[in-house]
Write a protein that holds these residues in place. Sequence first.
Motif, PDB file in Angstrom:
ATOM      1  N   THR A  32       0.767  -1.068  -0.002  1.00 42.66           N
ATOM      2  CA  THR A  32       0.110   0.107  -0.069  1.00 42.66           C
ATOM      3  C   THR A  32       0.664   1.340  -0.048  1.00 42.66           C
ATOM      4  O   THR A  32       0.648   2.121  -0.759  1.00 42.66           O
ATOM      5  N   ILE A  33       1.990   1.326   0.848  1.00 38.31           N
ATOM      6  CA  ILE A  33       2.820   2.487   1.021  1.00 38.31           C
ATOM      7  C   ILE A  33       3.438   2.668  -0.415  1.00 38.31           C
ATOM      8  O   ILE A  33       3.624   3.712  -1.039  1.00 38.31           O
ATOM      9  N   LEU A  34       4.126   1.500  -0.938  1.00 37.43           N
ATOM     10  CA  LEU A  34       4.657   1.694  -2.088  1.00 37.43           C
ATOM     11  C   LEU A  34       3.724   2.168  -3.283  1.00 37.43           C
ATOM     12  O   LEU A  34       4.049   2.979  -3.847  1.00 37.43           O
ATOM     13  N   MET A  35       2.719   1.459  -3.192  1.00 43.66           N
ATOM     14  CA  MET A  35       1.706   2.014  -4.353  1.00 43.66           C
ATOM     15  C   MET A  35       1.377   3.455  -4.097  1.00 43.66           C
ATOM     16  O   MET A  35       1.172   4.139  -5.165  1.00 43.66           O
ATOM     17  N   VAL A  36       0.863   3.773  -3.085  1.00 47.30           N
ATOM     18  CA  VAL A  36       0.651   5.207  -2.762  1.00 47.30           C
ATOM     19  C   VAL A  36       1.627   6.298  -3.430  1.00 47.30           C
ATOM     20  O   VAL A  36       1.762   7.099  -4.096  1.00 47.30           O
ATOM     21  N   LEU A  37       3.184   5.992  -2.861  1.00 50.59           N
ATOM     22  CA  LEU A  37       4.175   6.423  -3.312  1.00 50.59           C
ATOM     23  C   LEU A  37       4.552   6.458  -4.499  1.00 50.59           C
ATOM     24  O   LEU A  37       4.653   7.492  -5.390  1.00 50.59           O
ATOM     25  N   THR A  38       4.187   5.400  -5.202  1.00 51.03           N
ATOM     26  CA  THR A  38       4.397   5.327  -6.836  1.00 51.03           C
ATOM     27  C   THR A  38       3.322   6.152  -7.453  1.00 51.03           C
ATOM     28  O   THR A  38       3.615   6.805  -8.387  1.00 51.03           O
ATOM     29  N   SER A  39       2.266   6.310  -6.778  1.00 53.31           N
ATOM     30  CA  SER A  39       1.317   6.760  -7.509  1.00 53.31           C
ATOM     31  C   SER A  39       1.577   8.529  -7.374  1.00 53.31           C
ATOM     32  O   SER A  39       1.327   9.393  -8.360  1.00 53.31           O
ATOM     33  N   VAL A  40       1.990   8.943  -6.155  1.00 54.40           N
ATOM     34  CA  VAL A  40       2.556  10.296  -6.034  1.00 54.40           C
ATOM     35  C   VAL A  40       3.592  10.502  -7.125  1.00 54.40           C
ATOM     36  O   VAL A  40       3.573  11.532  -7.951  1.00 54.40           O
ATOM     37  N   SER A  41       4.666   9.671  -7.222  1.00 52.94           N
ATOM     38  CA  SER A  41       5.773   9.795  -8.009  1.00 52.94           C
ATOM     39  C   SER A  41       5.259   9.965  -9.705  1.00 52.94           C
ATOM     40  O   SER A  41       5.702  10.859 -10.290  1.00 52.94           O
ATOM     41  N   ASP A  42       4.185   8.959  -9.945  1.00 53.82           N
ATOM     42  CA  ASP A  42       3.650   8.960 -11.101  1.00 53.82           C
ATOM     43  C   ASP A  42       3.104  10.391 -11.495  1.00 53.82           C
ATOM     44  O   ASP A  42       3.064  10.854 -12.402  1.00 53.82           O
ATOM     45  N   HIS A  43       2.351  10.912 -10.454  1.00 52.69           N
ATOM     46  CA  HIS A  43       1.689  12.167 -10.516  1.00 52.69           C
ATOM     47  C   HIS A  43       2.779  13.435 -11.034  1.00 52.69           C
ATOM     48  O   HIS A  43       2.695  14.166 -11.780  1.00 52.69           O
ATOM     49  N   LEU A  44       3.745  13.204 -10.076  1.00 50.26           N
ATOM     50  CA  LEU A  44       4.835  14.267 -10.507  1.00 50.26           C
ATOM     51  C   LEU A  44       5.495  14.148 -11.620  1.00 50.26           C
ATOM     52  O   LEU A  44       5.844  15.243 -12.362  1.00 50.26           O
ATOM     53  N   VAL A  45       5.769  13.177 -11.994  1.00 50.64           N
ATOM     54  CA  VAL A  45       6.752  12.737 -13.654  1.00 50.64           C
ATOM     55  C   VAL A  45       5.723  12.676 -14.731  1.00 50.64           C
ATOM     56  O   VAL A  45       6.096  13.339 -15.654  1.00 50.64           O
ATOM     57  N   SER A  46       4.604  12.007 -14.638  1.00 49.15           N
ATOM     58  CA  SER A  46       4.094  11.754 -15.920  1.00 49.15           C
ATOM     59  C   SER A  46       3.307  13.208 -16.340  1.00 49.15           C
ATOM     60  O   SER A  46       3.119  14.076 -15.663  1.00 49.15           O
ATOM     61  N   SER A  47       2.843  13.168 -17.638  1.00 51.60           N
ATOM     62  CA  SER A  47       2.010  14.229 -18.226  1.00 51.60           C
ATOM     63  C   SER A  47       0.968  14.323 -17.698  1.00 51.60           C
ATOM     64  O   SER A  47       0.039  13.327 -17.286  1.00 51.60           O
ATOM     65  N   GLY A 346      -1.033  -8.677  -2.405  1.00 50.40           N
ATOM     66  CA  GLY A 346      -1.145  -7.754  -3.146  1.00 50.40           C
ATOM     67  C   GLY A 346      -2.573  -7.335  -3.494  1.00 50.40           C
ATOM     68  O   GLY A 346      -2.812  -5.872  -3.649  1.00 50.40           O
ATOM     69  N   LEU A 347      -3.395  -7.751  -3.746  1.00 49.05           N
ATOM     70  CA  LEU A 347      -4.917  -7.702  -3.792  1.00 49.05           C
ATOM     71  C   LEU A 347      -5.493  -6.891  -2.906  1.00 49.05           C
ATOM     72  O   LEU A 347      -6.097  -5.514  -2.862  1.00 49.05           O
ATOM     73  N   ILE A 348      -5.042  -7.342  -1.701  1.00 45.78           N
ATOM     74  CA  ILE A 348      -5.655  -6.542  -0.396  1.00 45.78           C
ATOM     75  C   ILE A 348      -4.815  -5.155  -0.416  1.00 45.78           C
ATOM     76  O   ILE A 348      -5.526  -4.141  -0.133  1.00 45.78           O
ATOM     77  N   GLY A 349      -3.587  -5.318  -0.771  1.00 47.35           N
ATOM     78  CA  GLY A 349      -2.831  -3.921  -0.771  1.00 47.35           C
ATOM     79  C   GLY A 349      -3.441  -3.000  -1.792  1.00 47.35           C
ATOM     80  O   GLY A 349      -3.589  -1.622  -1.498  1.00 47.35           O
ATOM     81  N   ILE A 350      -3.913  -3.351  -2.922  1.00 46.44           N
ATOM     82  CA  ILE A 350      -4.622  -2.754  -4.040  1.00 46.44           C
ATOM     83  C   ILE A 350      -5.771  -2.019  -3.524  1.00 46.44           C
ATOM     84  O   ILE A 350      -5.948  -0.838  -3.531  1.00 46.44           O
ATOM     85  N   VAL A 351      -6.616  -2.886  -2.779  1.00 50.12           N
ATOM     86  CA  VAL A 351      -7.824  -2.432  -2.303  1.00 50.12           C
ATOM     87  C   VAL A 351      -7.499  -1.168  -1.258  1.00 50.12           C
ATOM     88  O   VAL A 351      -8.005  -0.134  -1.154  1.00 50.12           O
ATOM     89  N   LEU A 352      -6.346  -1.517  -0.338  1.00 46.14           N
ATOM     90  CA  LEU A 352      -6.156  -0.549   0.793  1.00 46.14           C
ATOM     91  C   LEU A 352      -5.625   0.597   0.166  1.00 46.14           C
ATOM     92  O   LEU A 352      -5.911   1.798   0.730  1.00 46.14           O
ATOM     93  N   SER A 353      -4.840   0.580  -1.232  1.00 44.31           N
ATOM     94  CA  SER A 353      -4.201   1.635  -1.983  1.00 44.31           C
ATOM     95  C   SER A 353      -5.356   2.624  -2.186  1.00 44.31           C
ATOM     96  O   SER A 353      -5.297   3.908  -2.181  1.00 44.31           O
ATOM     97  N   LEU A 354      -6.424   1.751  -2.952  1.00 43.72           N
ATOM     98  CA  LEU A 354      -7.421   2.688  -3.352  1.00 43.72           C
ATOM     99  C   LEU A 354      -8.238   3.294  -2.458  1.00 43.72           C
ATOM    100  O   LEU A 354      -8.408   4.802  -2.412  1.00 43.72           O
ATOM    101  N   ILE A 355      -8.327   2.822  -1.244  1.00 47.43           N
ATOM    102  CA  ILE A 355      -8.925   3.488  -0.087  1.00 47.43           C
ATOM    103  C   ILE A 355      -7.951   4.962   0.420  1.00 47.43           C
ATOM    104  O   ILE A 355      -8.518   5.800   0.675  1.00 47.43           O
ATOM    105  N   VAL A 356      -6.712   4.544   0.547  1.00 49.90           N
ATOM    106  CA  VAL A 356      -5.896   5.634   1.076  1.00 49.90           C
ATOM    107  C   VAL A 356      -5.808   6.774  -0.055  1.00 49.90           C
ATOM    108  O   VAL A 356      -5.784   7.855   0.632  1.00 49.90           O
ATOM    109  N   ILE A 357      -5.794   6.429  -1.140  1.00 47.13           N
ATOM    110  CA  ILE A 357      -5.590   7.431  -2.176  1.00 47.13           C
ATOM    111  C   ILE A 357      -6.943   8.171  -2.111  1.00 47.13           C
ATOM    112  O   ILE A 357      -6.771   9.373  -2.316  1.00 47.13           O
ATOM    113  N   ALA A 358      -8.356   7.537  -2.060  1.00 50.70           N
ATOM    114  CA  ALA A 358      -9.603   8.245  -2.007  1.00 50.70           C
ATOM    115  C   ALA A 358      -9.482   9.111  -0.963  1.00 50.70           C
ATOM    116  O   ALA A 358      -9.823  10.249  -0.983  1.00 50.70           O
TER     117      ALA A 358
END
Lengths: 412, 221
Positions: A32-47, A346-358
């Motif tokens: 979850t932490i990795l995915m949220v961080l990746t999401s933040v990095s992705d937001h910072l770097v991608s178009s 990982g699946l649980i992590g994805i669900v948790l990530s979606l919650i944390v991101i929301a």
Amino acid sequence: MLTNYFKIAIAVLKRRKFFTFISLFGISFSLTILMVLTSVSDHLVSSSYPDVNRDRNLYSLQLMLSAPARQGQNTGPYSYHFLQTYVAPMKTPEAVAISSFFSPSNTYVNNRKLVINIKYTNAGFWEVMQFNFLEGKAYSQAQIDAGERVAVITESTRDKYFGQGVTAVGKMLETDNQQYRVIGVVKSVPVTQLFAYGDMYMPWTLSRQEQENKGYNGTYLAVMMARNKTDIPAMKAEFDNIMKRVPMPYKDFTEMKAFTQSYLPTFTRLLLGRDETDGTAKLYTYMGIFLLFFLLLPTLNLVNLNLSRILERASEIGVRKAFGASSGTLVVQFIVENIILTLIGGLIGIVLSLIVIALINQAELFSHVYLTLNYTVLGISLVICILFGCISGVYPAWRMSRMQISKALKTV
Amino acid sequence: MIQLHQIEKVYRTDTVETQALNGINLAVAKGEFLSIMGPSGCGKSTLLNIMGLLDEPSGGQISIAGSDTRNLGDKQMAHFRNQRIGFIFQSYHLINDLRVLDNVELPLLYRKSAAKERRELAAEALGKVGLSNRMKHFPTQLSGGQKQRVAIARAIVGRPSIILADEPTGNLDSAMGNEVMDILLRLNKEDGTTIVMVTHDEQMARKTHRLVRLFDGAQVQ
């Protein structure tokens, strides 16, 4: 075969519920932490809005002037004058955006202080950045040249200053005791948009201080947009050639370096760069070390858990070997089982990530930043899961597979 | 079918050396039902494990169906066991997390066979031991006799030419023990399977073709 492994993996999960919980918690929490961080990095770097053409843009925000004899160095953003003289006339780019770093100004609405971040720009800025206009339009070159006191504001500035959803175009906005006519309203920009963020955009000619600045350093940066991706090397070559011919501003300075790169190295140069190096390698090293340590804890936990289960599964290992499983087959089985377990984590992590991101999006931790768990992030997470499963499974699987059959069958 | 020549087995720890088997020579003919008897700790199970390639001898030579097994690697050994030998253990060694049918088809997982074929063969083997109605049960839901019958189905599902049974009736009461013994006798008679059985039960041993007695790691009869 895989069905059999899957059944066993699920049964192993069910057998020791507490250990399973600890192990799945470790995996899913880390992911979850990795995915949220990746999401933040992705937001910072991608178009992303409004800087949607990052793959065909080159960015330049620092000019370095050195005087080695005096051991002096001057590094910082450009002056508008410098960029207008040397960068704006470039032939390869389709457009060149020149804009200042945002600077705060104060205004009062209903006796409440409102800080508005002002960004001064040229006309090319509106071509390079794809703003979504909710009302009106951007200022023209003629308006810039004439020094018209016009401004484009963001939706959030409009709502705070004029009221929620109230039409702003044609109205006057006063900030720092100066009146400006609003000619456009754009969708708000996230603060993470280094080259585009502002609450209010104005022609650069309204910055009196910059008009008088004929030096090389100032508060401005440039984004050069190529017609297509393939033009990037030519655009960079043209920029570098021009910079070689720029005369030194003062005789003390003997060396000048202006860097232009794609978004990521430009961003890392700002955070971690030093002289020639842009900091990308440093960033990857830090990320690698972080990832290693971060994954190491749940991996070791899983390795330990698997090792402690060797005795528990000795009979099964013995039977499988007796009936024809080679050591290699058993290694594959245990690794596959481990990958299944980590994928569940990982699946649980994805669900948790979606919650944390929301939750992050809802709490507006960063102004106008909307994180998403996109396909890139999902893909990376999946790879991390599989990597996780392999790393934490290999050693225990090897130990298990090496058990002597007759001994394994006795441990019941 | 099985030839053992001068088989030795020595267990070594830091301080003690125990001679478990001492120069065993034994030949088991094709289609023979042989039983091995002897007091506890005399080396019966060790001998059976060595015959089944589950344990390595310290010395001597084993030949099964004409193949010398000394130079077989891990993979070849696994393949050899899978194709030629079926095992039955005193404590069944069923995988409790798998249903009866999955347990029985286990040896077939290590062969090139389709899932459907595996299911059919496993069901057929369960039919032979009279457990067609227990396919979806888990081992923990079965009695001792039923568990051992599942173990027999698992041993025969791959149609091996040899079955090695280590005290197959040791944990069962006499009625269930006889039931299991009858199945083994039938397999030997009808399918011509070579069976070597370790037992403590004189009465069961007498039902087999030949009896070999061990004492302190040596053959005495």
